[in-house]
Structures are given as structure tokens and as C-alpha cells.
Design an enzyme around this catalytic site. Structure first.
Site, PDB file in Angstrom:
ATOM      1  N   ALA A   1       0.811  -1.211   0.000  1.00 16.02           N
ATOM      2  CA  ALA A   1       0.000   0.000   0.000  1.00 16.02           C
ATOM      3  C   ALA A   1       0.842   1.257   0.000  1.00 16.02           C
ATOM      4  CB  ALA A   1      -0.906   0.008   1.230  1.00 16.02           C
ATOM      5  N   CYS A   2       0.338   2.258  -0.700  1.00 17.33           N
ATOM      6  CA  CYS A   2       0.910   3.606  -0.633  1.00 17.33           C
ATOM      7  C   CYS A   2      -0.264   4.582  -0.590  1.00 17.33           C
ATOM      8  CB  CYS A   2       1.844   3.889  -1.807  1.00 17.33           C
ATOM      9  SG  CYS A   2       1.023   4.084  -3.392  1.00 17.33           S
ATOM     10  N   GLY A   3       0.041   5.842  -0.490  1.00 16.18           N
ATOM     11  CA  GLY A   3      -1.002   6.850  -0.345  1.00 16.18           C
ATOM     12  C   GLY A   3      -2.072   6.804  -1.410  1.00 16.18           C
TER      13      GLY A   3
ATOM     14  N   GLY B   1      -1.981   4.515  -4.196  1.00 10.80           N
ATOM     15  CA  GLY B   1      -2.129   3.189  -4.784  1.00 10.80           C
ATOM     16  C   GLY B   1      -1.665   3.088  -6.220  1.00 10.80           C
TER      17      GLY B   1
ATOM     18  N   ILE C   1      -3.949   3.204   0.336  1.00  4.35           N
ATOM     19  CA  ILE C   1      -3.960   2.967   1.780  1.00  4.35           C
ATOM     20  C   ILE C   1      -5.362   2.644   2.298  1.00  4.35           C
ATOM     21  CG2 ILE C   1      -4.195   5.389   2.473  1.00  4.35           C
ATOM     22  CD1 ILE C   1      -1.797   2.938   4.104  1.00  4.35           C
TER      23      ILE C   1
END
Length: 98
Positions: free
Chosen positions: A7-9, A11, A40
Site C-alpha cells: 500500500a501507498c497513499g 495506490g 492505503i
């Protein structure tokens, strides 16, 4: 098979790059995994469907509830550092989840 969500801020870019790096490291470790990358919010709501969550350090606290339910959380300082990824996957004993 091991299921991992990255996950990242948003996506998009970061999570895709992390996914590629994690895939490379897991291959080196002879661990097969199904790796999904997303934003996220989705990762937080679906974390219980995975064995592990991999995310940037600044987003780690988002997954405290999942961690309490036994989901391994691997938080990275340098998203591109394969050595760090390998060290943290080993420290989290990812191989034991397969």
C-alpha cells in the site's frame, strides 16, 4: 500461497514499484506469493484478507488494528532498497507464513 498487499497513499506508482521490488526479493528468498498493490484506504479495509501488509513507514500506524489481529506489517524507510526489504521480510518471519 502467501498473500501480501502493498500500500501507498494513492495506490498508483509507489505501490507498484514496491510490489516489483518485493516480488524480486521474495523470488530470491524462494518464497511464492500473490502480491496485490493498492491505496492505503483499500489496504486498510481489506488487510485481514492478507498474511502481510507492506507500506511506507509513515503509513504504518494505519494498520495497527490489522496487526493486533495477527497480520504482519512491514514498514519501509526506503521503498527502493531491496536490502532493507529483505531484512524486514526476514525480521517479520514472512517465510513462516507460507
Amino acid at each position: 500461497m502467501l498473500k501480501i498487499v502493498v500500500a501507498c497513499g494513492s495506490g498508483m506508482g509507489s505501490s507498484q514499484i514496491i510490489k516489483m521490488k518485493v516480488s524480486k526479493v521474495l523470488k530470491k528468498m524462494n518464497i511464492q506469493a500473490d502480491i496485490h498493490h493498492t491505496n492505503i484506504g483499500e489496504a486498510k479495509s481489506t488487510a485481514e484478507n492478507y498474511s502481510a501488509v507492506i507500506c511506507p513507514e509513515n503509513l504504518r500506524s494505519t494498520f495497527e488494528a490489522a496487526e493486533k489481529r495477527g497480520i504482519k506489517i512491514v514498514a519501509l524507510k526506503n521503498l527502493l532498497d531491496e536490502k532493507e526489504i529483505e531484512e524486514k521480510l526476514c525480521a517479520a518471519d514472512i517465510a513462516a507464513l507460507t
